[in-house]
Design an enzyme around this catalytic site. Structure first.
Site, short mmCIF file in Angstrom:
data_model
loop_
_atom_site.label_atom_id
_atom_site.label_comp_id
_atom_site.label_asym_id
_atom_site.label_seq_id
_atom_site.Cartn_x
_atom_site.Cartn_y
_atom_site.Cartn_z
CB VAL A 29 1.66 0.17 4.93
CG1 VAL A 29 0.27 -0.26 5.38
CG2 VAL A 29 2.29 1.09 5.96
CG PHE A 36 10.14 4.56 11.46
CD1 PHE A 36 9.31 5.53 12.00
CD2 PHE A 36 11.50 4.66 11.63
CE1 PHE A 36 9.85 6.58 12.72
CE2 PHE A 36 12.04 5.70 12.34
CZ PHE A 36 11.23 6.68 12.88
N GLY A 37 9.15 1.83 7.60
CA GLY A 37 8.76 0.52 7.08
C GLY A 37 7.74 0.62 5.97
N GLY A 67 6.93 4.12 4.22
CA GLY A 67 7.26 5.29 5.04
C GLY A 67 8.68 5.19 5.55
CG LEU A 115 -1.96 -1.10 1.34
CD1 LEU A 115 -2.69 -1.01 2.66
CD2 LEU A 115 -2.94 -1.02 0.17
N GLY A 116 2.05 1.19 0.55
CA GLY A 116 2.90 2.38 0.60
C GLY A 116 4.12 2.12 1.46
CE LYS A 125 3.30 2.17 10.30
NZ LYS A 125 3.47 3.33 11.22
CG ASP A 173 5.82 12.69 10.41
OD1 ASP A 173 6.08 13.71 9.74
OD2 ASP A 173 6.00 11.54 9.98
#
Length: 645
Positions: free
Chosen positions: A344, A341-342, A339, A336-337, A358, A455
């Site tokens: 998803v 830190f990891g 970021g 899905l995407g 995640k 954030d």
């Protein structure tokens, strides 16, 4: 056994006995507007009024609300009827019929409103939309005795919390049809029951504004009393210490106060890395996995939080095999995407439930800290505008968080994509703006812990199937003490373009730094343009500078995305732009709190202060986890640069 049977029978019979009593009775309040003239008997106005009132009972009973007009100017009569959201069509029709007959007996003016417990009827010689002014009425039934056994200060806070929450539900949840009920425990013995409702001819923001003002009147008349009701032309608010409605209600829990132990723990969390908590978390997951492989949900273990446990009933500890199967071994097709830190992934659990998984960085220290942060901060937080954390999993180097699945992905997917943006109208955008604000309000003021997100950005605002906004990604969030308002850090992490200047350049963060981020998002939604990277365009160095220039030149409409202009009210979208500029002012003290932002959004008549110029020099901070780790010494570096004014 006999006692249980009797109780069950009473539970079924009492509501049936109550309904006929509630449907009849005297009016709660009648308002014959003294500023309007009396109509003449047998006049065209009276004839039109009679025809209009005769049409209300049958038409209103179909959906619960009806407005129409009869006749022609200057004798045209406008009428409106509303039934309480928990009554059936028969009760609705009977109540409107009774109210229509009663208003003719009590009023001879050309403008009048009558309220019963289950309905209200209004008529006027003017179109209602031409003079929408708030006025609250105090019925005589508010003269109830004060309850001397309760703490008036706490009662006020609990009542406010209840009414504010159900007001938000009524105003901004389309499925509620502008009607909501709720209940909240004030003490072991006492429960406060609340009901709010708006007429269907006003906007969501007007409904919320009306309910907020009615709540103020409710405090003025009825604090610490056994009950109270405020009736207005467009909304009603009522509370009692007994259940007076027939609808299923929302059960709320007032945020508990934080004792000395919790405050000490907060300081420790903010001041240092809580290795012991991480150890307990990892150990608990490991113990659980070792002892309970036969089930995904255990009966007892979890994370110690100053004596409190995040139980397996609140947070599921899932084994790796279940998560691998759910995500098809973390396949690219389920991605899905990604970021800081990891990554998803979408997953489907054995029971068919869709989730978002995640997968945190396998060997990063930040990933483990983020896991700890997410679990401790939001496992127990429940709010309509926060993404719900469903579970976690730790095995070896795998650190996994499982969330509710958001089918419409994130906000940036819509506002920065030329094709997807065409699916957004102003009403949807406005609801997203209010949803983000309400989520922040819960974090800053209403939850048990005061939480600073740090954030907030469009790709951390997820959208469910109804486009309801939900704040996500609490890996960099921080807990504040009850009387703490700001903190400082040497490890600045965040996203360029959304960080407040005092945080980017000095490491100082507070609730006002979240408000700054909210203001940036608000301006991005309105313009369809992204703040970070805006210096590459011909308009200005930053989106904030562009908005500020157009605002001062009186060219605000040039800032609004043309796609939104087709569906928005100009005054409403410009008010939101104004609020956005207030949120991104340089001095945190000049920025409004998020509760003030919600008040400004919901109040159409409030004049807004003139914003001060935003700061156009912003430190650009690069997160350390984005830097290649070939040199171990760079793991804790923060690299900053300046973009010119």
């Amino acid at each position: 056994m006999e006692k249980n049977i009797v109780s069950a029978m009473l539970f079924l019979i009492i509501p049936l006995l109550m309904r006929p009593v509630l449907a009849s009775g005297d009016p709660v309040y009648t308002f014959c507007n003294p500023e309007s003239r009396n109509y003449a008997l047998s006049s065209p106005f009276e004839n039109n009024l009679n025809l209009l009132l005769e049409s209300l009972p049958s038409n209103t009973s179909v959906k619960g609300f009806y407005n129409n007009s009869t006749g022609e100017d200057p004798d045209e009569v406008y009428g409106q009827a509303l039934c309480r959201g928990d009554v059936n069509s028969t009760v609705c029709r009977d109540c409107i019929k009774n109210a229509s007959q009663e208003i003719l007996k009590q009023c001879k003016t050309e403008d009048a409103t009558i309220w019963f417990k289950l309905c209200q009827v209004r008529y006027s010689g003017q179109n209602f939309s031409s003079f929408m002014v708030y006025f609250g009425m105090y019925p005589d039934q508010n003269n109830l005795e004060k309850n001397l056994s309760i703490n008036p200060v706490r009662f006020d806070k609990v009542l406010t919390y209840l009414i504010d929450n159900i007001s938000s539900e009524a105003a901004f949840d389309p499925s509620k049809r502008m009607f909501a009920t709720g209940e909240i425990k004030f003490s072991r013995e006492k429960t406060i029951y609340g009901l709010v409702q708006c007429t269907w001819d006003i906007s969501e923001s007007s409904c919320y504004s009306c309910l907020v003002q009615a709540l103020g009147d409710l405090h003025a008349c009825c604090d610490s009393r056994q009950g109270g009701i405020i009736v207005t032309a467009n909304c009603n608010v009522r509370f009692q210490l007994y259940q007076f409605y027939n609808a299923s209600s929302v059960f709320l829990t007032y945020p508990s106060s934080k004792g000395p132990k919790l405050k000490i723990w907060m300081v420790v969390v903010i001041a240092c890395i809580p290795i012991s908590i991480i150890a307990v978390l990892v150990g608990s997951c490991a113990v659980y996995h070792g002892r309970n492989k036969r089930t995904q949900r255990g009966d007892g273990v979890a994370i110690t939080q100053n004596g409190e446990l995040v139980s397996a009933e609140e947070l599921s500890f899932m084994d790796l095999l279940t998560i691998v199967a759910a995500t098809d071994n973390f396949s690219e097709s389920n991605k899905l995407g990604k970021g800081g830190f990891g990554t998803v992934y979408k997953g489907v659990l054995p029971d068919g439930k869709e989730v978002a998984v995640k997968r945190l960085s396998r060997k990063s220290w930040q990933g483990l800290e983020e896991l700890k942060n997410e679990v401790i901060l939001i496992a127990k937080l429940q709010h309509r505008n926060l993404v719900k954390l469903l579970g976690c999993g730790i095995e070896g180097e795998e650190k996994l968080l499982i969330y509710e699945f958001m089918p419409n992905r994130s906000l940036d997917f819509f506002i920065f994509d030329s094709k997807k943006r065409t699916e957004l109208d102003w009403k949807t955008c406005y609801n997203v703006i209010v949803g983000i604000a309400r989520g922040l309000l819960y974090l800053h003021e209403d939850s048990r812990l005061k939480i600073i997100h740090r954030d907030l950005k469009p790709n951390n605002v997820l959208l469910d199937h109804e486009m309801v906004a939900k704040i996500s990604d609490f890996g960099m969030a921080r807990i504040f003490g009850e009387n703490q308002y700001s903190a400082n850090t040497q490890r600045v992490v965040g996203t360029y373009g959304y960080m407040a200047p005092e945080y980017a350049m000095e490491g100082l963060f507070s609730v006002k730094s979240d408000v700054f981020s909210f203001g940036v998002i608000l301006l991005e939604i309105i313009s369809g343009k992204k703040n970070s990277g805006f210096y590459l365009t011909e308009h200005a160095q930053t989106l904030l500078a562009y908005a500020w220039r157009l605002w001062n030149e009186g060219k605000e409409l040039e800032f609004v995305d043309p796609l939104l202009m087709e569906s928005c009210q100009t005054t409403e979208v410009l008010k939101c732009m104004h609020i956005g500029l207030l949120c991104v002012q340089e001095d945190p003290a000049d920025r409004p709190t998020i509760s003030s932002v919600l008040t400004l959004l919901g109040n159409e008549s409030t004049s807004l202060p003139h914003p001060k110029q935003p700061l156009f020099v912003v430190a650009r901070v690069i997160q350390t986890n984005h830097i290649p780790t070939t040199n171990p010494s760079v793991n804790h570096l923060t690299i900053s640069g300046l973009s010119p004014r």
